[in-house]
Write a protein that holds these residues in place. Structure first.
Motif, PDB file in Angstrom:
ATOM      1  N   GLY A  14       0.812  -1.210   0.000  1.00 16.21           N
ATOM      2  CA  GLY A  14       0.000   0.000   0.000  1.00 16.21           C
ATOM      3  C   GLY A  14       0.843   1.257   0.000  1.00 16.21           C
ATOM      4  N   VAL A  15       1.902   1.255   0.797  1.00 18.09           N
ATOM      5  CA  VAL A  15       2.818   2.405   0.831  1.00 18.09           C
ATOM      6  C   VAL A  15       3.484   2.575  -0.529  1.00 18.09           C
ATOM      7  N   LEU A  16       3.910   1.470  -1.119  1.00 21.64           N
ATOM      8  CA  LEU A  16       4.529   1.514  -2.445  1.00 21.64           C
ATOM      9  C   LEU A  16       3.546   2.008  -3.502  1.00 21.64           C
ATOM     10  N   ALA A  17       2.268   1.671  -3.349  1.00 20.64           N
ATOM     11  CA  ALA A  17       1.259   2.164  -4.296  1.00 20.64           C
ATOM     12  C   ALA A  17       1.155   3.680  -4.210  1.00 20.64           C
ATOM     13  N   ILE A  18       1.215   4.216  -3.016  1.00 21.05           N
ATOM     14  CA  ILE A  18       1.158   5.674  -2.846  1.00 21.05           C
ATOM     15  C   ILE A  18       2.397   6.317  -3.488  1.00 21.05           C
ATOM     16  N   ILE A  19       3.560   5.753  -3.232  1.00 21.25           N
ATOM     17  CA  ILE A  19       4.799   6.263  -3.830  1.00 21.25           C
ATOM     18  C   ILE A  19       4.720   6.171  -5.347  1.00 21.25           C
ATOM     19  N   ARG A  20       4.226   5.035  -5.827  1.00 21.91           N
ATOM     20  CA  ARG A  20       4.110   4.801  -7.266  1.00 21.91           C
ATOM     21  C   ARG A  20       3.197   5.820  -7.933  1.00 21.91           C
ATOM     22  N   VAL A  21       2.054   6.094  -7.322  1.00 25.81           N
ATOM     23  CA  VAL A  21       1.106   7.060  -7.888  1.00 25.81           C
ATOM     24  C   VAL A  21       1.699   8.472  -7.837  1.00 25.81           C
ATOM     25  N   TYR A  22       2.395   8.797  -6.749  1.00 32.04           N
ATOM     26  CA  TYR A  22       3.048  10.107  -6.640  1.00 32.04           C
ATOM     27  C   TYR A  22       4.053  10.292  -7.770  1.00 32.04           C
ATOM     28  N   LEU A  23       4.930   9.298  -7.958  1.00 34.43           N
ATOM     29  CA  LEU A  23       5.922   9.375  -9.022  1.00 34.43           C
ATOM     30  C   LEU A  23       5.258   9.408 -10.395  1.00 34.43           C
ATOM     31  N   PHE A 131      13.174   2.117  -4.297  1.00 37.95           N
ATOM     32  CA  PHE A 131      12.337   1.259  -3.458  1.00 37.95           C
ATOM     33  C   PHE A 131      11.347   0.452  -4.299  1.00 37.95           C
ATOM     34  N   ILE A 132      10.794   1.070  -5.319  1.00 40.31           N
ATOM     35  CA  ILE A 132       9.862   0.362  -6.205  1.00 40.31           C
ATOM     36  C   ILE A 132      10.584  -0.776  -6.925  1.00 40.31           C
ATOM     37  N   LEU A 133      11.774  -0.503  -7.419  1.00 45.07           N
ATOM     38  CA  LEU A 133      12.528  -1.542  -8.129  1.00 45.07           C
ATOM     39  C   LEU A 133      12.915  -2.702  -7.215  1.00 45.07           C
ATOM     40  N   VAL A 134      13.333  -2.391  -6.009  1.00 47.11           N
ATOM     41  CA  VAL A 134      13.715  -3.448  -5.063  1.00 47.11           C
ATOM     42  C   VAL A 134      12.496  -4.266  -4.658  1.00 47.11           C
ATOM     43  N   GLY A 136       9.980  -5.078  -6.393  1.00 45.60           N
ATOM     44  CA  GLY A 136       9.547  -5.988  -7.451  1.00 45.60           C
ATOM     45  C   GLY A 136       8.043  -6.007  -7.624  1.00 45.60           C
ATOM     46  N   TYR A 137       7.484  -7.191  -7.698  1.00 45.90           N
ATOM     47  CA  TYR A 137       6.050  -7.367  -7.956  1.00 45.90           C
ATOM     48  C   TYR A 137       5.183  -6.669  -6.910  1.00 45.90           C
ATOM     49  N   ASN A 138       5.628  -6.608  -5.671  1.00 42.53           N
ATOM     50  CA  ASN A 138       4.831  -6.025  -4.592  1.00 42.53           C
ATOM     51  C   ASN A 138       4.490  -4.559  -4.855  1.00 42.53           C
ATOM     52  N   ALA A 139       5.326  -3.852  -5.623  1.00 41.31           N
ATOM     53  CA  ALA A 139       5.066  -2.440  -5.922  1.00 41.31           C
ATOM     54  C   ALA A 139       3.837  -2.279  -6.820  1.00 41.31           C
ATOM     55  N   GLY A 140       3.507  -3.286  -7.587  1.00 40.47           N
ATOM     56  CA  GLY A 140       2.343  -3.214  -8.468  1.00 40.47           C
ATOM     57  C   GLY A 140       1.184  -4.066  -8.005  1.00 40.47           C
TER      58      GLY A 140
END
Length: 170
Positions: A14-23, A131-134, A136-140
């Motif tokens: 969930g945190v990665l999703a927020i970071i992903r959407v921000y980026l 962080f998104i790259l590390v 992996g799949y969990n970021a998406g």
């Protein structure tokens, strides 16, 4: 241990999703401004080449040589690639579609901008993208990757024979 946490934890997804959407939003708005504003990279490239001189150059000589011999003569192509690349990276990150590939393309663009002597928000974007790259799949996981990646793995996964039976490795 931290890598395992990034790759498997649902809260971190969930945190990665927020970071992903921000980026993604940052990439999309930047790219959209270039697409609709008639972006031309020639001035940026010339400015970066100019920063390679002096006592404390902001741009390394090898990068300036690349810009001068490849990017400047092909500035029309680079203008197109940067503008539409930013838009596509932004859309993919927001949707969580091919997240790792989009993040990789984004971080490559960020490093190209940093190597060209532009600081801006690139350092922050590089750190967050790392962080998104590390992860992996969990970021998406909370995005379209949740559906697309398993489909692609089942459709095109590595197949092998185990005890005479065809097994698809996922």
């Amino acid at each position: 241990m931290f890598v395992e946490f990034l790759r498997k934890n649902n809260v971190m997804a969930g945190v990665l999703a927020i970071i992903r959407v921000y980026l993604g939003y940052a990439w999309l708005t930047s790219g959209w401004g270039k697409v609709t504003g008639g972006f031309d990279a020639t001035g940026f490239i010339q400015g970066a080449i100019g920063k390679a001189t002096g006592e404390h150059p902001a741009v390394q000589g090898w990068w300036a040589a690349f810009l001068e011999s490849v990017a400047l003569p092909g500035s029309g192509v680079f203008s197109f690639l940067v503008a539409y690349g930013e838009v596509l990276v932004g859309i993919a990150l927001i949707l969580g579609l091919f997240t790792n590939f989009a993040a990789l393309m984004g971080i490559i663009m960020n490093f190209a901008f940093v190597l060209s002597g532009t600081v801006s928000t690139n350092g922050q974007m590089i750190l967050l993208t790392f962080f998104i790259l590390v992860a992996g799949y969990n970021a998406g996981r909370f995005g379209l990757d949740r559906y697309v990646i398993p489909f692609l793995r089942s459709r095109f996964g590595k197949q092998q024979r185990v005890n005479g039976e065809v097994v698809t490795e996922v």
